[in-house]
Each structure stands twice: as C-alpha cells, then as structure tokens.
Motif scaffolding. Structure first.
Motif, short mmCIF file in Angstrom:
data_model
loop_
_atom_site.label_atom_id
_atom_site.label_comp_id
_atom_site.label_asym_id
_atom_site.label_seq_id
_atom_site.Cartn_x
_atom_site.Cartn_y
_atom_site.Cartn_z
N PRO A 132 0.81 -1.22 0.00
CA PRO A 132 0.00 0.00 0.00
C PRO A 132 0.85 1.27 0.00
O PRO A 132 1.95 1.30 0.56
N ALA A 153 -1.16 4.96 -9.07
CA ALA A 153 -0.86 3.66 -9.71
C ALA A 153 -2.16 2.87 -9.93
O ALA A 153 -2.33 2.20 -10.95
N PHE A 178 -4.50 -0.25 -4.44
CA PHE A 178 -4.53 0.40 -5.75
C PHE A 178 -5.67 1.43 -5.90
O PHE A 178 -6.53 1.30 -6.77
N1 URA Z 1 1.14 0.03 -5.31
C1 URA Z 1 0.95 -1.26 -4.94
O1 URA Z 1 1.78 -2.12 -5.19
N2 URA Z 1 -0.14 -1.56 -4.31
C2 URA Z 1 -1.06 -0.69 -4.01
O2 URA Z 1 -2.04 -1.07 -3.42
C3 URA Z 1 -0.87 0.63 -4.42
C4 URA Z 1 0.25 0.98 -5.06
#
Ligand code: URA
Length: 234
Positions: free
Chosen positions: A87, A102, A98
C-alpha cells in the motif's frame, strides 16, 4: 402482509451483508446458490481468518508505522488475481489496494483489455504501508510470502498476475530479473496446486518510465489472449 414480510426479509439480508467484515465486491453474474453457497461461505471464512492472522502479525515494522491493514479488493470468485507490492499513502488511508495514482493507471490498463476492475481480485505482497513508500525489505517479503501463498490458495485463480519485482520475488525469489522474466507464462506451485502466472511491470514503475508501456501493453494483450483460450468469463 406480503409487503411486511418482504420488508423484513430485506432488513435481514442487509444485516447479513453488513455483518461481513470484508470489503469485497461480489460478482453481479447469476450464481447457482445451492451449488455455490457453502463454497463462498467457506472462502469468506478463510479470508477472514487470513486477514486476522495478518492483522496480528508480531514484530513488524510495517504494521507499526501503518494506519491500517490493506487486505484486498474485488471479486473473491474471480479467475484473475493481481498481486502488487504494498500500500501507498492513499491505500493506507482508505484500507484498499490500488486507489492512488498507480491504481488509476491499473484501472486504465485493465479497461484497455476489456476488464472491469470490479471483476478481478487484487492484493499486495505486504498488507501494511512501508514507511515513505519504500520497497519492502527482503526479510519482510519473506515474512509475508506465506500469507500471500495462502491468499492465492484461497482465491484459487486461473491466472495470477504479478505486478513488479516485489511480487515476482515473493513467489520466485530474488535471483531472477523482471526485465528478463516479464511477459512469459510460468507456473508456481502452492499447496500442491499449479497456478498459471505472468510477471509484468508495476503501474507505478510505468508512471515513472512511460517508455516501458509498450512492453506492458504486450503483456496485457497476452493476458487477454489467455483469458480467451481458457474460456474465462470475466
Ligand atoms: N502500489 C501497490 O503495489 N499496491 C497498491 O495497493 C498501491 C500501489
């Protein structure tokens, strides 16, 4: 009278749904309830157990510094499972993977191959935000990899998509290089079951290196092709 019974049923249904401790989005597609209900209940139970185990992890720098656990998002019955790194700030705030920049790019990437994010399942290698968004340390990746393997076993996807080198290292170790391995179908064995897996670039990396998007696009088309070949309904 009939209306009163219906209202009561709706109330009970709502209470059951609200009692789930998980923020999963269930598939809209019709299901054979008699056939699937025990399986789904079992999955939810196992996921709740796993989430609790991760929540209770001891001596973890990541957990100490994060504000909340970021467990997963999406359809628990999906045939496609995506694994990211960990995260970021927004994810830590909202408790969902996510959802930052990203995540926005990931949504666009999926849309480009006709996949709605709601219909797949998404998690990360580590479930607590690393301080200052640093890459998880090798011992942290190892510590969480049992949880991830267990998570994959429970979801039991037909296609596993590993996004970025951390996800790759978590299941394949650190001796291989993402630049060499991305785009090839591989197999990973977890609890005696073989999972078809593809490694591809992480959306956060693509935000920094947009010249690499052409490779990512090849991988996405490859994933779409496999979905058709395996007759996966998504
Ligand atoms: N990057 C990740 O690898 N996971 C996420 O949840 C958010 C950004």
């Amino acid at each position: 009278m009939v209306k009163k019974i219906l209202d009561q049923n709706n109330l009970i249904n709502r209470e059951i749904i609200n009692s789930y401790d998980l923020d999963y989005i269930f598939s809209d597609s019709p299901i054979n309830r008699l056939k699937n209900e025990p399986l789904v209940a079992n999955k939810i139970e196992k996921l709740n157990e796993l989430k609790e185990k991760i929540q209770n992890i001891q001596n973890c720098e990541l957990k100490k510094n994060a504000s909340k656990i970021v467990f997963a998002d999406g359809n628990i019955n999906s045939s496609i499972m995506i694994v990211g790194e960990g995260p970021g700030q927004k994810e830590d705030e909202l408790g969902k993977p996510f959802v930052g920049d990203a995540g926005m790019l990931l949504n666009k990437m999926l849309k480009a191959i006709n996949i709605n994010r709601k219909n797949i399942y998404i998690t990360n290698v580590v479930n607590f935000r690393p301080p200052n968004n640093r890459k998880p340390e090798p011992d942290e990746i190892t510590k969480y990899s049992n949880f991830l393997r267990n998570h994959i076993s429970i979801i039991d996807p037909k296609i596993l998509v590993l996004m970025g080198s951390t996800a790759m290292e978590s299941l394949f170790g650190s001796k291989i290089k993402i630049s060499k391995e991305r785009g090839n179908w591989k197999e990973v064995i977890i609890n005696n079951k073989t999972y078809l897996t593809i490694i591809t670039f992480h959306p956060a990396y693509l935000l920094r290196q947009s010249d690499q998007k052409k490779y990512s696009w090849e991988d996405l088309k490859n994933i779409r092709k496999k979905i058709e070949e395996l007759n996966i309904n998504i």
